[in-house]
Design an enzyme around this catalytic site. Structure first.
Site, short mmCIF file in Angstrom:
data_model
loop_
_atom_site.label_atom_id
_atom_site.label_comp_id
_atom_site.label_asym_id
_atom_site.label_seq_id
_atom_site.Cartn_x
_atom_site.Cartn_y
_atom_site.Cartn_z
N LYS A 98 0.83 -1.20 0.00
CA LYS A 98 0.00 0.00 0.00
C LYS A 98 0.87 1.25 0.00
O LYS A 98 1.91 1.29 0.66
CB LYS A 98 -0.90 0.02 1.24
CG LYS A 98 -2.01 -0.99 1.22
CD LYS A 98 -2.76 -1.02 2.54
CE LYS A 98 -3.54 0.25 2.80
NZ LYS A 98 -4.44 0.11 3.97
N SER A 173 -9.17 0.84 2.82
CA SER A 173 -8.15 1.58 2.11
C SER A 173 -7.16 0.71 1.34
O SER A 173 -6.32 1.23 0.59
CB SER A 173 -7.38 2.46 3.10
OG SER A 173 -6.66 1.67 4.03
N SER A 197 -10.05 -1.78 6.68
CA SER A 197 -9.31 -1.53 5.43
C SER A 197 -8.74 -2.76 4.76
O SER A 197 -8.28 -2.68 3.62
CB SER A 197 -8.20 -0.51 5.69
OG SER A 197 -8.74 0.74 5.98
#
Length: 486
Positions: A98, A173, A197
């Site tokens: 990420k 996310s 997330s």
């Protein structure tokens, strides 16, 4: 014969360990997949192809050295089981990280146009852990600004899209990572979960997503977390693949997660609930597809021999304010110059301003309340072996739906976002009302894609269930997911 990206992560890992595939061959294959699919899906923000091939080459050289050690009769003789044990667990396995997590020499954007985009000096803890396990980084995946939202859209790169319906979001996310795994651009991926997330994008993209319990693995984030909400966990196509990553993230002293996965769990008492701590502030009605997924999950669990019964859970109605205060605290202290504040997305800018206006006493009060909320909720959950609920209350939302931006038409950059931060936030809480309280409680949880709106796996949109367990139940959750056929 299956193509490389069609292999499960476990089979791919075994092929690399056996020398049937080289690390360079595998990395090159996945880089080609990224090159062909990323323009549509926006899963990767940065692709580090040259470094990946160099790192894969180093992994191959390490493998070759083992084969050339003294005492071998043939230079090309396969490695023995003892030699394989000398290789790192994820030898040559490609991963993406990420874009909230530092990878040395690669820019960390945090999904924001308001911060300097400078290469990181060192690897973050999560990256260092997985690199030490032999993984090869292919690049950085798309995230929302500072990881704040349940969708992976920002102002610096195209939005991450759902491989099963590109007009829909891949969640957030960890949305870019989930899209990459679901589209075969990665075999599996680590995500980080501070309010859902890992589990939200896993559910949106038809994956197994495991959020481990608090403190088990590094968070992978480089920003503050006063309530200790964030933890890293796997995004994978199967429970078996997720177990392999857990063996790298949190090695067990005895038998591994993967070795114990096929042990059949005893008969479990599972409490089914639709109760949510967001219901009072943001009343919501689950869509039929969410209820269909819950019904399917219940049937699968009962068919496996478990008992599922309705459970009533009472939540303190002060939760939404306390969680939001803790969740947005870090963005208030982010290093952003006043001149660049206008570059923030409307939701980020609004929550940053509110965080800066709160006193330290208010934050401390909220964190203290969340600890009490944890004790009260865990006590109620303790009546059951596991808790069951839908993973999401709605099907994956259209790209641009939360923000009011016109991303769904395929054009990027989008028109100016509508700027209704409170409306955006409300939609997120109604979309994923059963996620954040699990982080507050520090408990393990898993999402399993039990239902597809088109009637068959891969048809329509995926919908899943969430199972929440007591502390230390990561293996049990993976075993149940495997027992259900995932």
């Amino acid at each position: 014969m299956a193509e490389i990206h069609e292999l499960s992560a476990v089979r791919l890992c075994a092929a690399l360990q056996a020398g049937d595939l080289s690390a360079r061959e595998v990395s090159a294959h996945y880089l080609a997949r990224i090159d062909s699919k990323n323009k549509l899906l926006g899963a990767f923000v940065t692709v580090t192809a040259e470094q990946a091939i160099a790192d894969a080459g180093a992994a191959d050289a390490r493998y070759a050295r083992l084969r050339r050690e003294p005492g071998r009769r043939l230079a090309m003789q396969p490695l023995s089981s003892r030699d394989v044990e000398a290789l790192p667990l994820l030898h040559g396995m490609p991963l993406g990280f990420k874009d909230l997590t530092d990878v040395a020499g690669v820019v960390t954007t945090h999904g924001s146009a308001a911060v300097d985009h400078k290469p990181a000096i060192t690897d973050g803890a999560l990256v260092a852990l997985l690199k030490s396990a032999g993984a090869v980084s292919l690049g950085k995946t798309q995230v929302p600004e500072f990881g704040l939202t349940a969708y992976s859209e920002n102002r610096i790169a195209p939005p991450s899209r759902n491989p099963y319906a590109p007009s829909r979001s891949s969640g957030g996310s960890s949305g870019g990572s989930a899209a990459a795994v679901a589209a075969g651009m990665l075999p599996f991926a680590p995500g980080t979960d501070g309010g859902g997330s890992v589990r939200i994008p896993a559910a949106a993209c038809g994956l197994v997503g495991l959020k481990p319990g608090r403190g088990l693995v590094p968070s992978g984030e480089s920003s503050g977390d006063p309530a200790r909400l964030v933890v890293a966990g796997p995004l994978a196509r199967t429970a078996e693949d997720a177990a392999l990553m857990m063996d790298a993230l949190a090695p067990q002293p005895a038998a591994s997660y993967l070795e114990q996965l096929r042990q059949v769990p005893g008969r479990l008492r599972i409490g089914l609930t639709l109760d949510s701590p967001w219901s009072t502030t943001f009343p919501f009605t689950p869509e039929q597809e969410a209820l269909d997924a819950l019904r399917t999950g219940t049937h699968l669990l009962e068919h496996a021999g478990h008992t599922v019964a309705e459970a009533s859970v009472g939540y303190d109605n002060r939760y939404p304010d306390a969680f939001t205060t803790a969740w947005t605290a870090a963005v208030g202290t982010a290093r952003i110059t006043p001149q660049r504040e206008a570059l923030l997305a409307p939701l980020t800018r609004t929550f940053r301003r509110r965080a800066q206006q709160r006193s330290a006493a208010k934050l401390n009060e909220s964190v203290a309340f969340l600890r009490q909320f944890q004790r009260d909720t865990v006590t109620q959950y303790r009546q059951w072996d596991l808790m069951l609920m839908p993973a999401l209350a709605q099907t994956p939302r259209p790209v641009g739906w939360f923000t009011g931006a016109a991303h769904g038409d395929g054009h990027w950059p989008a028109q100016e976002w509508a700027g209704d931060a409170d409306g955006d936030y409300r939609k997120q809480c109604e979309f994923a009302p059963w996620s954040s309280m699990v982080n507050v409680c520090g408990l393990p949880a898993i999402t399993v894609p039990v239902h597809w709106t088109g009637g068959q796996p891969g048809m329509g949109l995926p919908m899943g269930i969430q199972l929440v367990g007591p502390m230390g139940s990561e293996l049990l959750l993976l075993q149940v997911a495997a027992q259900l056929g995932f």
